[in-house]
Design a protein around this motif. Structure first.
Motif, short mmCIF file in Angstrom:
data_model
loop_
_atom_site.label_atom_id
_atom_site.label_comp_id
_atom_site.label_asym_id
_atom_site.label_seq_id
_atom_site.Cartn_x
_atom_site.Cartn_y
_atom_site.Cartn_z
N GLU A 66 26.21 58.74 37.50
CA GLU A 66 25.25 58.34 36.45
C GLU A 66 25.81 57.23 35.57
O GLU A 66 25.07 56.41 35.05
N GLN A 67 27.14 57.27 35.38
CA GLN A 67 27.77 56.24 34.53
C GLN A 67 29.00 55.69 35.24
O GLN A 67 29.68 56.42 35.96
N VAL A 68 29.27 54.41 34.99
CA VAL A 68 30.46 53.78 35.58
C VAL A 68 31.28 53.11 34.47
O VAL A 68 30.74 52.33 33.68
N TYR A 69 32.56 53.46 34.41
CA TYR A 69 33.52 52.75 33.54
C TYR A 69 34.34 51.86 34.47
O TYR A 69 35.12 52.37 35.29
N ALA A 70 34.16 50.55 34.34
CA ALA A 70 34.79 49.62 35.29
C ALA A 70 36.10 49.07 34.71
O ALA A 70 36.08 48.15 33.89
N LEU A 71 37.21 49.64 35.17
CA LEU A 71 38.52 49.20 34.66
C LEU A 71 39.42 48.58 35.73
O LEU A 71 40.50 48.11 35.41
N ALA A 72 38.98 48.62 36.98
CA ALA A 72 39.84 48.08 38.04
C ALA A 72 40.00 46.57 37.85
O ALA A 72 39.02 45.87 37.62
N ALA A 73 41.21 46.10 37.95
CA ALA A 73 41.47 44.66 37.85
C ALA A 73 42.88 44.36 38.32
O ALA A 73 43.78 45.20 38.20
N ASP A 74 43.04 43.16 38.83
CA ASP A 74 44.36 42.62 39.12
C ASP A 74 44.84 42.04 37.80
O ASP A 74 44.30 41.03 37.34
N MET A 75 45.80 42.69 37.20
CA MET A 75 46.06 42.38 35.79
C MET A 75 47.52 42.56 35.39
O MET A 75 48.26 43.27 36.08
N GLY A 76 47.94 41.91 34.32
CA GLY A 76 49.30 42.07 33.83
C GLY A 76 49.50 41.30 32.55
O GLY A 76 48.56 40.73 32.00
N GLY A 77 50.75 41.27 32.08
CA GLY A 77 51.08 40.51 30.88
C GLY A 77 51.29 39.04 31.22
O GLY A 77 50.95 38.60 32.33
N MET A 78 51.86 38.30 30.27
CA MET A 78 52.01 36.85 30.42
C MET A 78 52.79 36.46 31.68
O MET A 78 52.48 35.47 32.33
N GLY A 79 53.80 37.26 32.01
CA GLY A 79 54.61 36.94 33.19
C GLY A 79 53.78 36.96 34.46
O GLY A 79 54.09 36.25 35.42
N TYR A 80 52.73 37.75 34.48
CA TYR A 80 51.91 37.87 35.69
C TYR A 80 50.69 36.94 35.66
O TYR A 80 50.47 36.19 36.61
N ILE A 81 49.91 36.98 34.57
CA ILE A 81 48.63 36.25 34.64
C ILE A 81 48.80 34.73 34.59
O ILE A 81 47.88 34.00 34.93
N THR A 82 49.98 34.25 34.18
CA THR A 82 50.17 32.79 34.18
C THR A 82 50.71 32.27 35.52
O THR A 82 50.88 31.07 35.70
N THR A 83 50.96 33.19 36.46
CA THR A 83 51.57 32.75 37.73
C THR A 83 50.76 33.17 38.97
O THR A 83 51.23 32.98 40.09
N HIS A 84 49.58 33.77 38.76
CA HIS A 84 48.79 34.26 39.91
C HIS A 84 47.30 33.90 39.76
O HIS A 84 46.43 34.74 39.96
N HIS A 85 47.01 32.65 39.37
CA HIS A 85 45.64 32.30 39.02
C HIS A 85 44.64 32.53 40.15
O HIS A 85 43.59 33.15 39.95
N ALA A 86 44.94 31.98 41.33
CA ALA A 86 43.96 32.05 42.43
C ALA A 86 43.71 33.50 42.84
O ALA A 86 42.56 33.93 42.98
N GLU A 87 44.80 34.24 43.00
CA GLU A 87 44.70 35.65 43.40
C GLU A 87 43.86 36.45 42.40
O GLU A 87 43.00 37.24 42.78
N ILE A 88 44.15 36.25 41.14
CA ILE A 88 43.46 37.03 40.08
C ILE A 88 41.97 36.71 40.06
O ILE A 88 41.12 37.61 40.02
N LEU A 89 41.64 35.42 40.12
CA LEU A 89 40.22 35.03 40.07
C LEU A 89 39.49 35.58 41.29
O LEU A 89 38.39 36.15 41.17
N TYR A 90 40.09 35.41 42.47
CA TYR A 90 39.47 35.90 43.71
C TYR A 90 39.31 37.43 43.66
O TYR A 90 38.21 37.96 43.87
N ASN A 91 40.38 38.14 43.38
CA ASN A 91 40.35 39.61 43.43
C ASN A 91 39.38 40.18 42.39
O ASN A 91 38.56 41.05 42.69
N ASN A 92 39.49 39.70 41.16
CA ASN A 92 38.69 40.31 40.10
C ASN A 92 37.21 39.96 40.20
O ASN A 92 36.35 40.79 39.89
#
Ligand code: NAD
Ligand code: GDD
Length: 326
Positions: A66-92
């Motif tokens: 009946e309800q969905v809480y959508a929290l799945a994401a390819d995610m991390g702190g600065m060390g991760y999100i500044t070095t995996h742009h293509a992967e993150i955009l594609y996956n998420n």
């Protein structure tokens, strides 16, 4: 009959805590994630280990919910999100587009999407003494990194699905959430966990300095996870369909954060400033609308939240170290 809810990202930090809160409130909870939680058992009634980039899996995960809480994401702190742009955009993008459409096709009534303070324009966050960010500051858009751009587009997708199809969507914009059971090593950890780990390791080895990225004068606000999941739940129950900040509004520099952790650890520490990914210079949440809409504000102070988090991470560090020795 119990209300049925799906939590995607239930194997992750906030999702795992949210499952526990929903169980306490009497829901039937299905968790879905590409992995189970790293540091505890999940309390979900059922747990689907699956890749939510895949359309068929999203259909399966959302069926009968009946309800969905959508929290799945390819995610991390600065060390991760500044070095995996293509992967993150594609996956998420795949995860979010497929999960929302599958929820719609399966007739879910409500859908909560977890966005980020990274959607706010970089040009408003160039000063450590930053003006707190209000929800309407999101436009004209210039989000931070591919991670922020995808979050902003998925916010829009939620608003359009509500307008065009009538599914009740809710949008939470998180400001740096921390607490026990969150990633504390491996590259995806955010500053509070990273600093706790570095101080705990220094204490264990009798070292007197830790490394911090940048000059440490960059600022953030940090929100404890128990407050975060309470706010997520309240937002889902509310009739407010637009993006809402969920975070603390106490601005603190990373150098000050180290001082707080060092006091809690009862261990004096020096800081060695080194080059590293820094993201925006300053970021804080304006919680005016959060209070207006939910009549709610975060309750756990930074010191109390860090006390619990440091204690947990120090214990994790000791266990990992004793495994290496044995
Ligand atoms: P997390 O990384 O601990 O949890 C995310 C979960 O998503 C992980 O367990 C991961 O395995 C899962 N996942 C990733 N790819 C998947 C896939 N293809 N299929 C299925 N599952 C997949 O992160 P979190 O801190 O719990 O964040 C939860 C949500 O809140 C995310 O949407 C995140 O972007 C958002 N958010 C978090 C923060 C924060 O400070 N923690 C800040 C802003 C936004
Ligand atoms: N992670 C980390 N590790 N950050 C450090 C460290 C360290 O060892 N030393 C200093 N920092 C500094 C970073 O350079 C950055 O300026 C600041 O601490 C905060 O870093 P993070 O906690 O990694 O990320 P953030 O606050 O910039 O962004 C996080 O929160 C957003 C929401 O507010 C990320 O998790 C984003 O993905 C999230 O959307």
């Amino acid at each position: 009959m119990k209300k049925t809810v799906l939590v995607t990202g239930a194997g992750g930090f906030i999702g795992n805590h949210l499952v526990s809160l929903l169980k306490d409130k009497g829901y039937y909870v299905r968790g879905a994630d590409i992995k189970k939680p790293d540091y505890s058992e999940s309390r979900a009634d059922e747990f689907l280990v699956m890749d939510l980039r895949v359309w068929d899996n999203c259909l399966l995960a959302t069926s009968g919910m009946e309800q969905v809480y959508a929290l799945a994401a390819d995610m991390g702190g600065m060390g991760y999100i500044t070095t995996h742009h293509a992967e993150i955009l594609y996956n998420n993008a795949l995860i979010n587009f497929h999960t929302l459409e599958a929820a719609r096709q399966n007739g879910a009534a409500r859908y909560l999407y977890t966005s980020s303070a990274c959607i706010y324009p970089e040009y408003l966050q160039t000063d450590a003494n930053v003006k707190p960010l209000k929800e309407e500051d999101a436009y004209p858009a210039m989000p931070q990194d591919a991670y922020g751009w995808e979050k902003l587009v998925s916010e829009r997708l939620c608003e359009h699905y509500r307008e065009d199809y009538g599914i009740e969507t809710r949008i939470a914009r998180f400001h740096n959430i921390f607490g026990p059971l969150g990633t504390w090593d491996g590259g995806r950890e955010k500053a509070p966990a990273a600093i706790c780990r570095k101080v705990a390791l220094a204490k264990l080895h009798g070292e007197r300095s830790i490394q911090v990225w940048g000059d440490g004068e960059q600022t953030r606000s940090f929100c404890y996870v128990d407050d975060c999941v309470e706010a997520i739940y309240a937002l889902m129950q509310s009739d407010y369909p637009h993006p809402l900040n969920i975070g603390q509004d106490r601005l603190i520099s990373i150098n000050e954060l180290v001082s707080v952790v060092s006091r809690l650890a009862e261990y004096e520490i020096e800081i060695e400033h080194i080059d590293g990914p820094q993201g925006v210079r300053g970021r804080n949440s304006d919680n005016t609308r959060l209070y207006e809409i939910l009549r709610w504000q975060p309750r756990i102070t930074l010191e109390e939240g860090l006390k619990r988090t440091y204690a947990w991470i120090e214990q994790e560090v000791r266990v990992q170290y004793s495994r290496v020795l044995s």
